[in-house]
Motif scaffolding. Structure first.
Motif, PDB file in Angstrom:
ATOM      1  N   ASP A 199       0.822  -1.213   0.000  1.00  0.00           N
ATOM      2  CA  ASP A 199       0.000   0.000   0.000  1.00  0.00           C
ATOM      3  C   ASP A 199       0.852   1.257   0.000  1.00  0.00           C
ATOM      4  OD1 ASP A 199      -2.437  -1.259  -0.010  1.00  0.00           O
ATOM      5  OD2 ASP A 199      -3.220  -0.152   1.720  1.00  0.00           O
ATOM      6  N   ASN A 200       0.317   2.259  -0.659  1.00  0.00           N
ATOM      7  CA  ASN A 200       0.815   3.638  -0.514  1.00  0.00           C
ATOM      8  C   ASN A 200       2.304   3.844  -0.789  1.00  0.00           C
ATOM      9  OD1 ASN A 200      -1.339   5.079   2.086  1.00  0.00           O
ATOM     10  ND2 ASN A 200      -1.816   3.696   0.433  1.00  0.00           N
ATOM     11  N   PRO A 201       2.844   3.222  -1.836  1.00  0.00           N
ATOM     12  CA  PRO A 201       4.259   3.499  -2.149  1.00  0.00           C
ATOM     13  C   PRO A 201       4.467   4.954  -2.542  1.00  0.00           C
ATOM     14  CG  PRO A 201       3.245   2.282  -3.939  1.00  0.00           C
ATOM     15  CD  PRO A 201       2.246   2.299  -2.829  1.00  0.00           C
ATOM     16  N   TYR A 202       3.354   5.660  -2.800  1.00  0.00           N
ATOM     17  CA  TYR A 202       3.431   7.084  -3.178  1.00  0.00           C
ATOM     18  C   TYR A 202       3.605   7.989  -1.966  1.00  0.00           C
ATOM     19  CZ  TYR A 202      -1.472   5.880  -2.400  1.00  0.00           C
ATOM     20  OH  TYR A 202      -2.633   5.349  -1.892  1.00  0.00           O
ATOM     21  N   ARG A 203       3.663   7.400  -0.766  1.00  0.00           N
ATOM     22  CA  ARG A 203       3.934   8.223   0.431  1.00  0.00           C
ATOM     23  C   ARG A 203       5.399   8.137   0.818  1.00  0.00           C
ATOM     24  NH1 ARG A 203      -0.908   9.635   2.353  1.00  0.00           N
ATOM     25  NH2 ARG A 203      -2.509   8.091   1.965  1.00  0.00           N
ATOM     26  N   ASP A 204       5.877   9.218   1.416  1.00  0.00           N
ATOM     27  CA  ASP A 204       7.253   9.245   1.913  1.00  0.00           C
ATOM     28  C   ASP A 204       7.237   9.849   3.309  1.00  0.00           C
ATOM     29  OD1 ASP A 204       9.930   9.049   2.101  1.00  0.00           O
ATOM     30  OD2 ASP A 204      10.381  10.301   0.365  1.00  0.00           O
ATOM     31  N   PRO A 205       7.464   9.056   4.376  1.00  0.00           N
ATOM     32  CA  PRO A 205       7.767   7.631   4.318  1.00  0.00           C
ATOM     33  C   PRO A 205       6.528   6.780   4.054  1.00  0.00           C
ATOM     34  CG  PRO A 205       7.657   8.359   6.603  1.00  0.00           C
ATOM     35  CD  PRO A 205       7.486   9.583   5.756  1.00  0.00           C
ATOM     36  N   ARG A 265       3.487  11.964  -4.643  1.00  0.00           N
ATOM     37  CA  ARG A 265       4.430  11.449  -5.637  1.00  0.00           C
ATOM     38  C   ARG A 265       5.731  11.051  -4.963  1.00  0.00           C
ATOM     39  NH1 ARG A 265       3.203  16.625  -9.292  1.00  0.00           N
ATOM     40  NH2 ARG A 265       1.397  15.801 -10.403  1.00  0.00           N
ATOM     41  N   THR A 266       6.269   9.897  -5.347  1.00  0.00           N
ATOM     42  CA  THR A 266       7.562   9.471  -4.786  1.00  0.00           C
ATOM     43  C   THR A 266       8.417   8.799  -5.849  1.00  0.00           C
ATOM     44  OG1 THR A 266       6.669   7.328  -4.138  1.00  0.00           O
ATOM     45  CG2 THR A 266       6.724   9.024  -2.434  1.00  0.00           C
ATOM     46  N   ARG A 267       9.634   8.571  -5.474  1.00  0.00           N
ATOM     47  CA  ARG A 267      10.648   7.913  -6.305  1.00  0.00           C
ATOM     48  C   ARG A 267      11.370   6.929  -5.399  1.00  0.00           C
ATOM     49  NH1 ARG A 267      15.564   8.958  -9.164  1.00  0.00           N
ATOM     50  NH2 ARG A 267      16.598   9.617  -7.272  1.00  0.00           N
ATOM     51  N   HIS A 268      11.101   5.650  -5.605  1.00  0.00           N
ATOM     52  CA  HIS A 268      11.714   4.606  -4.767  1.00  0.00           C
ATOM     53  C   HIS A 268      12.051   3.419  -5.668  1.00  0.00           C
ATOM     54  CE1 HIS A 268      10.247   6.242  -0.949  1.00  0.00           C
ATOM     55  NE2 HIS A 268       9.009   6.200  -1.360  1.00  0.00           N
ATOM     56  N   PRO A 269      13.083   2.642  -5.332  1.00  0.00           N
ATOM     57  CA  PRO A 269      13.256   1.378  -6.058  1.00  0.00           C
ATOM     58  C   PRO A 269      12.169   0.379  -5.649  1.00  0.00           C
ATOM     59  CG  PRO A 269      14.899   1.574  -4.331  1.00  0.00           C
ATOM     60  CD  PRO A 269      14.110   2.847  -4.309  1.00  0.00           C
ATOM     61  N   MET A 270      11.799  -0.526  -6.554  1.00  0.00           N
ATOM     62  CA  MET A 270      10.806  -1.556  -6.184  1.00  0.00           C
ATOM     63  C   MET A 270      11.394  -2.505  -5.144  1.00  0.00           C
ATOM     64  SD  MET A 270       8.668  -2.489  -9.565  1.00  0.00           S
ATOM     65  CE  MET A 270       8.203  -1.214 -10.746  1.00  0.00           C
ATOM     66  N   ILE A 271      12.701  -2.787  -5.244  1.00  0.00           N
ATOM     67  CA  ILE A 271      13.393  -3.573  -4.211  1.00  0.00           C
ATOM     68  C   ILE A 271      14.442  -2.661  -3.595  1.00  0.00           C
ATOM     69  CG2 ILE A 271      14.777  -5.618  -3.707  1.00  0.00           C
ATOM     70  CD1 ILE A 271      13.699  -6.878  -6.296  1.00  0.00           C
ATOM     71  N   GLU A 272      14.252  -2.320  -2.320  1.00  0.00           N
ATOM     72  CA  GLU A 272      15.190  -1.410  -1.670  1.00  0.00           C
ATOM     73  C   GLU A 272      16.177  -2.203  -0.828  1.00  0.00           C
ATOM     74  OE1 GLU A 272      13.402   1.777   0.599  1.00  0.00           O
ATOM     75  OE2 GLU A 272      15.228   1.962   1.799  1.00  0.00           O
ATOM     76  N   LEU A 273      17.460  -1.928  -1.030  1.00  0.00           N
ATOM     77  CA  LEU A 273      18.529  -2.557  -0.249  1.00  0.00           C
ATOM     78  C   LEU A 273      19.190  -1.514   0.637  1.00  0.00           C
ATOM     79  CD1 LEU A 273      20.416  -4.612  -3.023  1.00  0.00           C
ATOM     80  CD2 LEU A 273      18.596  -5.422  -1.508  1.00  0.00           C
ATOM     81  N   ALA A 281      13.155  -3.150   1.812  1.00  0.00           N
ATOM     82  CA  ALA A 281      11.740  -2.879   1.549  1.00  0.00           C
ATOM     83  C   ALA A 281      11.372  -3.253   0.120  1.00  0.00           C
ATOM     84  CB  ALA A 281      11.442  -1.394   1.785  1.00  0.00           C
ATOM     85  N   ILE A 282      10.113  -3.620  -0.023  1.00  0.00           N
ATOM     86  CA  ILE A 282       9.525  -3.888  -1.331  1.00  0.00           C
ATOM     87  C   ILE A 282       8.423  -2.853  -1.561  1.00  0.00           C
ATOM     88  CG2 ILE A 282       8.210  -5.564  -2.699  1.00  0.00           C
ATOM     89  CD1 ILE A 282      11.060  -6.513  -1.966  1.00  0.00           C
ATOM     90  N   ARG A 283       8.412  -2.286  -2.730  1.00  0.00           N
ATOM     91  CA  ARG A 283       7.293  -1.410  -3.112  1.00  0.00           C
ATOM     92  C   ARG A 283       6.792  -1.886  -4.468  1.00  0.00           C
ATOM     93  NH1 ARG A 283      10.996   1.850  -0.761  1.00  0.00           N
ATOM     94  NH2 ARG A 283      10.343   2.965   1.097  1.00  0.00           N
ATOM     95  N   PHE A 284       5.555  -2.365  -4.489  1.00  0.00           N
ATOM     96  CA  PHE A 284       5.027  -2.931  -5.723  1.00  0.00           C
ATOM     97  C   PHE A 284       3.536  -2.657  -5.734  1.00  0.00           C
ATOM     98  CE2 PHE A 284       3.287  -6.202  -8.458  1.00  0.00           C
ATOM     99  CZ  PHE A 284       4.194  -6.244  -9.502  1.00  0.00           C
TER     100      PHE A 284
END
Ligand code: FE2
Length: 379
Positions: A199-205, A265-273, A281-284
């Motif tokens: 949920d909510n990968p568009y939020r930071d955090p 709006r956000t900018r994150h990798p789908m797989i965060e290391l 973290a996973i964002r999908f």
């Protein structure tokens, strides 16, 4: 017998105990000195900054007295006593992790073959600290746990959050209703099936925990599906290391514009290391994925192939756990690790969930504090 050896020049010591042999630098030891002038004995917080420690700090003397290591630092001529058990528990003298996508030993990645569902009644968790510790440990280890036999009245989710932390409010409010609406602002509020997503990968955090509390579920279908995104990431890594690397290396973009006042709006990798390769973290979330514009032209084709494969694994039954939430049950899950989905459902009967977000800090802090208190009580 434990042994301590001082290196020539005094830049480090070597401590050999039954737990292994570990080197410790002079600057590290001085920075972590447990004496009252360095660390407040009351609240445990550090009283000095690094600039208060001489940059050429070295050790002139090191000896063992029972379980205590006595270390003298120069040019301060300051002697500090360290518990050798504390030192070995905080040892850092090991080879760096070579494999990208590693996990802490407390985390057990799972798929359909070995996934376990931890269920405890809400009343037990409210009254039994050991049961709450075990339930929170399952939440940490497996990424989710379920409370059962709670009330079936609106707002009952508050009792679940109160076990370990606080509600994270968002522009959806303190909580959100998941039930069929005529003109839904979000596809979650229809009878359609939903692909596994965070949920909510568009939020930071991004909210790190999610709760879904079931108040009614008499429809045909409407099953809950959970998938371990860490297991998917590791499977992708093993199948296609280059594809895995692309999903960790480049940011996707996510956005949500549900009303005139909202442009998340956000900018994150789908797989965060983490920088040392730990899976963080996973964002999908297909519904809120914005055009991906941060992948160079030469890598875009391969990036899409990896993205597609990740989605296939999200949909793969051999990666999923499926269950039907009963009224009075609440699933709490790690929204930066697990993907959640549901099967479609009929318009006969009713399905009503209330959801909210919370965060890891409260759950992990409660787990650590309970574990410490229960271990002390057992001594
Ligand atoms: Fe969702």
């Amino acid at each position: 017998m434990p042994q301590i050896t001082l290196a020539p020049g005094g830049d480090h010591i070597t401590l050999a105990t039954d737990s292994g042999t570990h080197r410790f630098h002079a600057i590290w030891l001085r920075d972590n000195a447990p004496d009252a002038a360095t660390r407040d004995p009351g609240n445990g917080q550090k009283r000095i900054t690094l600039s208060d420690i001489h940059k050429d700090t070295c050790i002139s003397h090191a000896s063992l007295e029972g379980t205590k290591a006595q270390i003298t630092f120069e040019p301060e001529n300051k002697t500090v006593s360290y518990d050798t058990g504390w030192l070995t528990r905080h040892a850092y003298d090991r080879a760096p992790k070579q494999v990208s996508g590693w996990l802490d030993t407390a985390i057990k990645a799972w798929d359909a073959s070995n996934g376990m569902i931890k269920r405890s009644t809400l009343a037990t968790l409210q009254s039994d600290p050991a049961a709450l510790r075990d339930w929170l440990a399952a939440l940490r280890g497996h990424g989710f746990a379920i409370t059962t036999d709670g009330p079936t009245e609106s707002g009952a989710f508050e009792q679940v959050v109160a076990l370990f932390g606080h509600v994270r409010e968002t522009n959806y409010g303190r909580w959100f209703e998941v039930r069929t609406e005529v003109n839904p602002v979000n596809l979650a509020y229809t009878g359609l099936g939903l692909q596994g997503h965070t949920d909510n990968p568009y939020r930071d955090p991004t909210p790190t925990l999610q709760l879904l509390y079931c108040l009614e579920n008499s429809v045909d279908g409407g099953l809950s599906i959970l998938t371990d995104g860490f297991a998917i990431a590791q499977r992708l890594r093993d199948e296609d290391p280059q594809g895995f690397e692309l999903l960790t290396k480049y940011c996707a973009r996510f956005e949500y514009a549900g009303d005139a006042k909202t442009r998340l709006r956000t900018r994150h990798p789908m797989i965060e290391l983490a920088p040392d390769g730990e899976l963080r973290a996973i964002r999908f979330n297909n519904r809120s994925c914005a055009p991906i514009t941060d992948v160079p032209f030469d890598d875009m084709q391969a990036y899409y192939a990896a993205y597609r494969r990740f989605g296939e694994l999200v949909d793969a039954p051999d990666m999923q756990i499926t269950f039907k939430l009963a009224p009075g049950e609440c699933v709490v899950f790690d929204n930066t690790r697990l993907l959640h989905a549901r099967t479609g459902f009929s318009s006969n009967g009713a399905r009503w969930l209330q959801g909210c977000y919370a965060d890891h800090d409260g759950a992990r802090s409660t787990l650590a504090a309970l574990s410490e208190a229960l271990a002390e009580a057992a001594q």
